[in-house]
Write an enzyme that holds these catalytic residues in place. Structure first.
Site, PDB file in Angstrom:
ATOM      1  NE  ARG A  22      -3.473   2.374   3.037  1.00  0.00           N
ATOM      2  CZ  ARG A  22      -2.823   3.152   3.728  1.00  0.00           C
ATOM      3  NH1 ARG A  22      -1.764   3.374   4.258  1.00  0.00           N
ATOM      4  NH2 ARG A  22      -3.936   4.264   4.132  1.00  0.00           N
ATOM      5  CB  THR A 126      11.260 -12.426   6.955  1.00  0.00           C
ATOM      6  OG1 THR A 126      11.641 -13.698   7.823  1.00  0.00           O
ATOM      7  CG2 THR A 126      12.278 -11.547   7.265  1.00  0.00           C
ATOM      8  NE  ARG A 172      13.519 -23.779   7.774  1.00  0.00           N
ATOM      9  CZ  ARG A 172      13.017 -23.751   6.518  1.00  0.00           C
ATOM     10  NH1 ARG A 172      13.730 -23.745   5.525  1.00  0.00           N
ATOM     11  NH2 ARG A 172      11.744 -24.013   6.648  1.00  0.00           N
TER      12      ARG A 172
END
Length: 321
Positions: A22, A126, A172
Site C-alpha cells: 500500500r 519476514t 529456522r
C-alpha cells in the site's frame, strides 16, 4: 510517458506485507509513477503476471494478513536466463524501478535484476527477524504476538492438568521469536539455535528447581531450528514423571492482521523505498537500525552477520527461576 514502478512480494509471507505494498503504491503515485503489481514474486516477471494498480487498488488492505500480490519461489528465476527474461519483460512494459518485499533470497533476486539494468530496492519482510542489516523486519511483531497468544492458551490447559508443555515456534536459523515469546510467557526454558544447550542443565534441572519452590506446570519454548519437540517432551516426562505434551504452532504464526508496529514500520519502509527509486538510487535494502530507517547496498547487507541479543537471552535466564 509516465515513469513506471513495479512492486512484488517474495519468499514466505509475513503480516504487514500488504501495508508495505500500500505504501509503495501510494508513494509511487504521489511521486508521479504509474504502478504495477507483480503476482507471485519473481515468477510473475517471467510469465508476465502483472496488473495496473491505483490508489483504490490498495484500499482496505493495511489491516489484512498475507499478501494480495501472492508469493512464490521461482527456480527459473535462479538461472541467469530467467533473470534476463524477467528484466526484459520489465523493459517491455516500461518498468524502470522495482520494489521487492521479502527476505535474503528476495534481496539476491533484487540484486540480480539490478545487474540486468532494473533499478531495485528491497524491503525486509519476514516473521523471523533474521535480516542481518536490520534490527527489525516486517511481520516479526505480529508473529510474536500470535505465538504469545497461543502459548498463553496452552498454559491454561497445562496449569489445569499440572503438565509441562513444550511449544515449537517458528525460526529456522533465528531464535528471536522463541526468545521474546518465551520471556513474554514466563517460560521455564527457552531453546534457540544461537545458544548451545544441555537438556539436563537447561531444561530438567530448571523444572526440578521450580518444582521445589511450588510450581506445578511448566512451559518450554523451542525455536524451529532446534526442533525435536516430540522427543524432548518424551524425555522430560520420562525424567521427571510430569505429564508432558508437545505442540508445534506452525503457520498460524504467519497469518492474522498485522499489529500497529508492523503496519507503521511497513508504511515507513515502503515510502523510503520509493524515495530512493525516485532519486535514481537502486541496489539498496531498506533497514531499521538504531531507531532510524536507513538503507544499505544489497551486497553489503547480504554479507553482514546477524548478531543475536545475548543480553536479552541472559535476562530471560535470570528471571526463569
Amino acid at each position: 510517458m509516465a515513469k513506471k514502478l513495479a512492486v512484488l512480494t517474495s519468499g514466505g509471507d509475513a503480516p504487514g506485507m500488504n501495508a508495505a505494498v500500500r505504501a509503495v503504491v501510494r508513494a509511487g503515485i504521489y511521486k508521479g509513477y504509474e504502478v504495477v503489481g507483480v503476482r507471485r514474486g519473481f515468477s510473475g516477471l517471467i510469465y508476465g503476471d502483472v496488473f495496473d494498480m491505483n490508489l483504490r487498488s490498495v484500499s482496505d488492505i493495511i489491516n489484512r494478513g498475507g499478501t494480495i500480490l501472492y508469493t512464490a519461489r521461482s527456480k527459473t528465476f535462479m538461472t541467469l536466463e530467467g533473470q534476463k527474461k524477467a528484466a526484459d519483460f520489465c523493459r517491455s512494459i516500461g518498468v524502470e524501478a522495482l520494489v521487492v518485499i521479502g527476505g535474503d533470497g528476495s534481496f539476491r533476486g533484487a540484486r540480480a535484476l539490478y545487474n540486468q539494468g532494473i533499478c531495485t530496492v528491497g524491503i525486509p519482510g519476514t516473521i523471523d527477524n533474521d535480516i542481518a542489516c536490520s534490527d527489525y523486519t516486517i511481520g516479526f511483531d505480529t508473529a510474536m504476538n500470535t505465538a504469545m497468544e497461543m502459548v498463553d492458551k496452552i498454559r491454561d490447559t497445562a496449569q489445569s492438568h499440572d503438565r509441562c508443555s513444550v511449544v515449537e515456534v517458528m525460526g529456522r536459523h533465528c531464535g528471536d521469536i522463541a526468545l521474546e515469546t518465551g520471556i513474554a510467557c514466563g517460560a521455564t526454558s527457552i531453546l534457540v539455535p544461537e545458544v548451545p544447550y544441555n537438556i539436563e542443565d537447561d531444561v530438567i534441572t530448571k523444572i526440578y528447581d521450580q518444582k521445589s519452590t511450588g510450581k506445578k506446570h511448566f512451559i518450554v519454548v523451542v525455536a524451529e531450528g532446534v526442533g525435536g519437540v516430540e522427543d524432548l517432551a518424551k524425555y522430560i516426562e520420562n525424567r521427571t514423571g510430569i505429564e508432558t505434551r508437545a505442540t508445534i504452532l506452525g503457520h498460524v504464526q504467519r497469518g492474522g492482521a498485522p499489529t500497529l508496529r508492523d503496519r507503521v514500520m511497513a508504511t515507513a519502509m515502503g515510502v523510503e523505498a520509493v524515495e530512493l527509486l525516485a532519486e535514481g538510487i537502486g541496489n539498496r535494502v531498506i533497514a531499521y537500525k538504531d531507531g532510524k530507517i536507513v538503507n544499505f547496498d544489497i551486497t553489503e547487507a547480504l554479507e553482514m552477520t546477524r548478531i543475536f541479543d545475548k543480553h536479552l537471552y541472559d535476562v530471560a535466564m535470570e528471571v526463569s527461576i
